[in-house]
Design a protein around this motif. Structure first.
Motif, PDB file in Angstrom:
ATOM      1  N   HIS A 106       0.820  -1.210   0.000  1.00 39.46           N
ATOM      2  CA  HIS A 106       0.000   0.000   0.000  1.00 39.46           C
ATOM      3  C   HIS A 106       0.857   1.265   0.000  1.00 39.46           C
ATOM      4  O   HIS A 106       0.418   2.290  -0.527  1.00 39.46           O
ATOM      5  CB  HIS A 106      -1.012  -0.019   1.143  1.00 39.46           C
ATOM      6  CG  HIS A 106      -2.170  -0.927   0.854  1.00 39.46           C
ATOM      7  ND1 HIS A 106      -3.226  -0.556   0.053  1.00 39.46           N
ATOM      8  CD2 HIS A 106      -2.416  -2.210   1.228  1.00 39.46           C
ATOM      9  CE1 HIS A 106      -4.083  -1.551  -0.040  1.00 39.46           C
ATOM     10  NE2 HIS A 106      -3.606  -2.578   0.665  1.00 39.46           N
ATOM     11  N   THR A 107       2.066   1.206   0.522  1.00 39.43           N
ATOM     12  CA  THR A 107       2.965   2.354   0.400  1.00 39.43           C
ATOM     13  C   THR A 107       3.300   2.579  -1.068  1.00 39.43           C
ATOM     14  O   THR A 107       3.285   3.719  -1.555  1.00 39.43           O
ATOM     15  CB  THR A 107       4.250   2.136   1.223  1.00 39.43           C
ATOM     16  OG1 THR A 107       3.892   2.057   2.612  1.00 39.43           O
ATOM     17  CG2 THR A 107       5.245   3.271   1.021  1.00 39.43           C
ATOM     18  N   GLN A 108       3.565   1.507  -1.785  1.00 40.42           N
ATOM     19  CA  GLN A 108       3.866   1.614  -3.214  1.00 40.42           C
ATOM     20  C   GLN A 108       2.670   2.177  -3.987  1.00 40.42           C
ATOM     21  O   GLN A 108       2.819   3.078  -4.812  1.00 40.42           O
ATOM     22  CB  GLN A 108       4.262   0.246  -3.767  1.00 40.42           C
ATOM     23  CG  GLN A 108       4.632   0.264  -5.232  1.00 40.42           C
ATOM     24  CD  GLN A 108       5.046  -1.115  -5.736  1.00 40.42           C
ATOM     25  OE1 GLN A 108       5.234  -2.053  -4.977  1.00 40.42           O
ATOM     26  NE2 GLN A 108       5.176  -1.233  -7.038  1.00 40.42           N
ATOM     27  N   VAL A 109       1.478   1.658  -3.712  1.00 38.35           N
ATOM     28  CA  VAL A 109       0.275   2.135  -4.386  1.00 38.35           C
ATOM     29  C   VAL A 109       0.009   3.589  -4.016  1.00 38.35           C
ATOM     30  O   VAL A 109      -0.339   4.410  -4.880  1.00 38.35           O
ATOM     31  CB  VAL A 109      -0.943   1.231  -4.052  1.00 38.35           C
ATOM     32  CG1 VAL A 109      -2.244   1.851  -4.537  1.00 38.35           C
ATOM     33  CG2 VAL A 109      -0.756  -0.149  -4.658  1.00 38.35           C
ATOM     34  N   ASN A 110       0.184   3.929  -2.734  1.00 39.44           N
ATOM     35  CA  ASN A 110      -0.032   5.310  -2.294  1.00 39.44           C
ATOM     36  C   ASN A 110       0.912   6.266  -3.009  1.00 39.44           C
ATOM     37  O   ASN A 110       0.518   7.371  -3.395  1.00 39.44           O
ATOM     38  CB  ASN A 110       0.156   5.441  -0.780  1.00 39.44           C
ATOM     39  CG  ASN A 110      -0.896   4.702   0.006  1.00 39.44           C
ATOM     40  OD1 ASN A 110      -1.883   4.221  -0.526  1.00 39.44           O
ATOM     41  ND2 ASN A 110      -0.667   4.588   1.302  1.00 39.44           N
ATOM     42  N   ASN A 111       2.161   5.857  -3.177  1.00 42.09           N
ATOM     43  CA  ASN A 111       3.137   6.706  -3.866  1.00 42.09           C
ATOM     44  C   ASN A 111       2.745   6.907  -5.327  1.00 42.09           C
ATOM     45  O   ASN A 111       2.867   8.014  -5.866  1.00 42.09           O
ATOM     46  CB  ASN A 111       4.546   6.115  -3.761  1.00 42.09           C
ATOM     47  CG  ASN A 111       5.100   6.208  -2.367  1.00 42.09           C
ATOM     48  OD1 ASN A 111       4.653   7.002  -1.540  1.00 42.09           O
ATOM     49  ND2 ASN A 111       6.085   5.381  -2.067  1.00 42.09           N
ATOM     50  N   GLU A 112       2.282   5.845  -5.960  1.00 41.95           N
ATOM     51  CA  GLU A 112       1.843   5.954  -7.356  1.00 41.95           C
ATOM     52  C   GLU A 112       0.628   6.875  -7.469  1.00 41.95           C
ATOM     53  O   GLU A 112       0.556   7.710  -8.378  1.00 41.95           O
ATOM     54  CB  GLU A 112       1.527   4.565  -7.914  1.00 41.95           C
ATOM     55  CG  GLU A 112       1.255   4.561  -9.396  1.00 41.95           C
ATOM     56  CD  GLU A 112       1.014   3.167  -9.968  1.00 41.95           C
ATOM     57  OE1 GLU A 112       0.528   3.107 -11.113  1.00 41.95           O
ATOM     58  OE2 GLU A 112       1.298   2.167  -9.297  1.00 41.95           O
ATOM     59  N   LEU A 113      -0.312   6.738  -6.525  1.00 47.41           N
ATOM     60  CA  LEU A 113      -1.495   7.596  -6.528  1.00 47.41           C
ATOM     61  C   LEU A 113      -1.099   9.049  -6.296  1.00 47.41           C
ATOM     62  O   LEU A 113      -1.618   9.954  -6.955  1.00 47.41           O
ATOM     63  CB  LEU A 113      -2.502   7.133  -5.466  1.00 47.41           C
ATOM     64  CG  LEU A 113      -3.787   7.955  -5.373  1.00 47.41           C
ATOM     65  CD1 LEU A 113      -4.578   7.895  -6.680  1.00 47.41           C
ATOM     66  CD2 LEU A 113      -4.635   7.456  -4.202  1.00 47.41           C
ATOM     67  N   GLN A 114      -0.172   9.283  -5.386  1.00 46.01           N
ATOM     68  CA  GLN A 114       0.295  10.638  -5.101  1.00 46.01           C
ATOM     69  C   GLN A 114       0.908  11.266  -6.352  1.00 46.01           C
ATOM     70  O   GLN A 114       0.623  12.418  -6.684  1.00 46.01           O
ATOM     71  CB  GLN A 114       1.320  10.629  -3.962  1.00 46.01           C
ATOM     72  CG  GLN A 114       2.022  11.966  -3.732  1.00 46.01           C
ATOM     73  CD  GLN A 114       1.083  13.070  -3.330  1.00 46.01           C
ATOM     74  OE1 GLN A 114       0.290  12.904  -2.405  1.00 46.01           O
ATOM     75  NE2 GLN A 114       1.132  14.200  -4.012  1.00 46.01           N
ATOM     76  N   GLN A 115       1.719  10.502  -7.051  1.00 47.19           N
ATOM     77  CA  GLN A 115       2.362  11.008  -8.265  1.00 47.19           C
ATOM     78  C   GLN A 115       1.306  11.318  -9.337  1.00 47.19           C
ATOM     79  O   GLN A 115       1.371  12.356  -9.995  1.00 47.19           O
ATOM     80  CB  GLN A 115       3.372   9.991  -8.785  1.00 47.19           C
ATOM     81  CG  GLN A 115       4.136  10.470  -9.997  1.00 47.19           C
ATOM     82  CD  GLN A 115       5.176   9.445 -10.453  1.00 47.19           C
ATOM     83  OE1 GLN A 115       5.130   8.275 -10.085  1.00 47.19           O
ATOM     84  NE2 GLN A 115       6.116   9.893 -11.256  1.00 47.19           N
ATOM     85  N   LEU A 116       0.353  10.441  -9.490  1.00 46.06           N
ATOM     86  CA  LEU A 116      -0.705  10.635 -10.474  1.00 46.06           C
ATOM     87  C   LEU A 116      -1.560  11.855 -10.126  1.00 46.06           C
ATOM     88  O   LEU A 116      -1.865  12.681 -10.997  1.00 46.06           O
ATOM     89  CB  LEU A 116      -1.564   9.369 -10.548  1.00 46.06           C
ATOM     90  CG  LEU A 116      -2.535   9.209 -11.695  1.00 46.06           C
ATOM     91  CD1 LEU A 116      -1.857   9.385 -13.047  1.00 46.06           C
ATOM     92  CD2 LEU A 116      -3.175   7.826 -11.618  1.00 46.06           C
TER      93      LEU A 116
END
Length: 182
Positions: free
Chosen positions: A82-92
Motif C-alpha cells: 500500500h505504500t507503493q500504491v499510495n506513492n503511485e497515486l500521489q504522483q498521479l
C-alpha cells in the motif's frame, strides 16, 4: 460598437465552452497545465488515498502486535504494497494538479484507535475482520473507477491495482479461515 459587442459575445461563448469540458486541459495558477477531473474521479482519488493510508497504518500495528506469524507477515505486506500504491497515486494526483488527503478521516482514525487499544486474540480477530471488509470495499471502489472513471490515467491505475487488492483479500480470507478453526 455593435461589432465590439459581437466579438465580446463570441469570446464569452468560446471561453464558456472550454471551461465546461471536464476532460480538457487548463492552466493552473502556477502556470503548469492541469487536468480538470470529474467529481467521480476526484472522489476516487480521495477515497483511495484515505484507504491506502489506513492500510499502511493498520499494517504497521499488525506487524508490531500480532502474535501470529502469518498475520505479522500480512501486516508487513500491507505496509509495503500500500505504500507503493499510495506513492503511485500521489504522483498521479500531482500530475493531475489535485491534492490528496494527508490525514485519515475521523472514521478511519477511529478504526486505528480501536486497533491500538486491543491486544492478543481480540486484536487479531478485529484486524482480520476489518481487513476483509476493507479490501472488499476497496476492490469495489477500484472496480467502479476502472469501469466508470472518466480519466484514462486513473482508470488504468485502478485496473493495474485490482489484482494486488484481490490477492490481499484472498490472503486475509485464507488467514481468517484458519483463524476461525483455532
Amino acid at each position: 460598437m455593435s461589432r465590439s459587442i459581437a466579438v465580446l459575445a463570441v469570446m464569452c461563448l468560446l471561453a464558456g465552452c472550454s471551461s465546461s469540458d471536464m476532460s480538457s486541459d487548463s492552466t493552473a495558477g502556477n502556470g503548469q497545465s492541469a487536468v480538470v477531473l470529474s467529481i467521480t474521479d476526484r472522489d476516487f482519488v480521495h477515497d483511495a488515498a484515505i484507504g491506502g493510508m489506513y492500510e499502511v497504518q493498520a499494517g504497521q500495528i499488525a506487524a508490531a502486535k500480532a502474535t501470529s506469524a502469518d498475520l505479522r507477515q500480512f501486516g508487513q505486506k500491507m505496509v509495503a504494497d500500500h505504500t507503493q500504491v499510495n506513492n503511485e497515486l500521489q504522483q498521479l494526483a500531482s500530475q493531475k494538479g489535485i491534492a490528496i488527503p494527508t490525514e485519515l478521516n475521523s472514521k478511519h482514525q477511529e478504526m486505528i484507535d480501536q486497533l491500538n487499544k486491543l491486544g492478543g486474540s481480540e486484536f487479531e480477530q478485529d484486524y482480520i475482520n476489518g481487513q476483509v471488509k476493507a479490501h472488499e470495499k476497496t476492490i469495489e471502489l477500484f472496480q467502479k473507477e476502472a469501469r466508470d472513471g472518466q480519466d484514462n490515467d486513473l482508470k488504468a491505475f485502478a485496473s493495474r491495482t485490482l489484482p494486488t487488492l484481490q490477492h490481499h483479500l484472498d490472503m486475509i480470507k485464507g488467514i481468517q479461515s484458519t483463524w476461525s478453526v483455532k
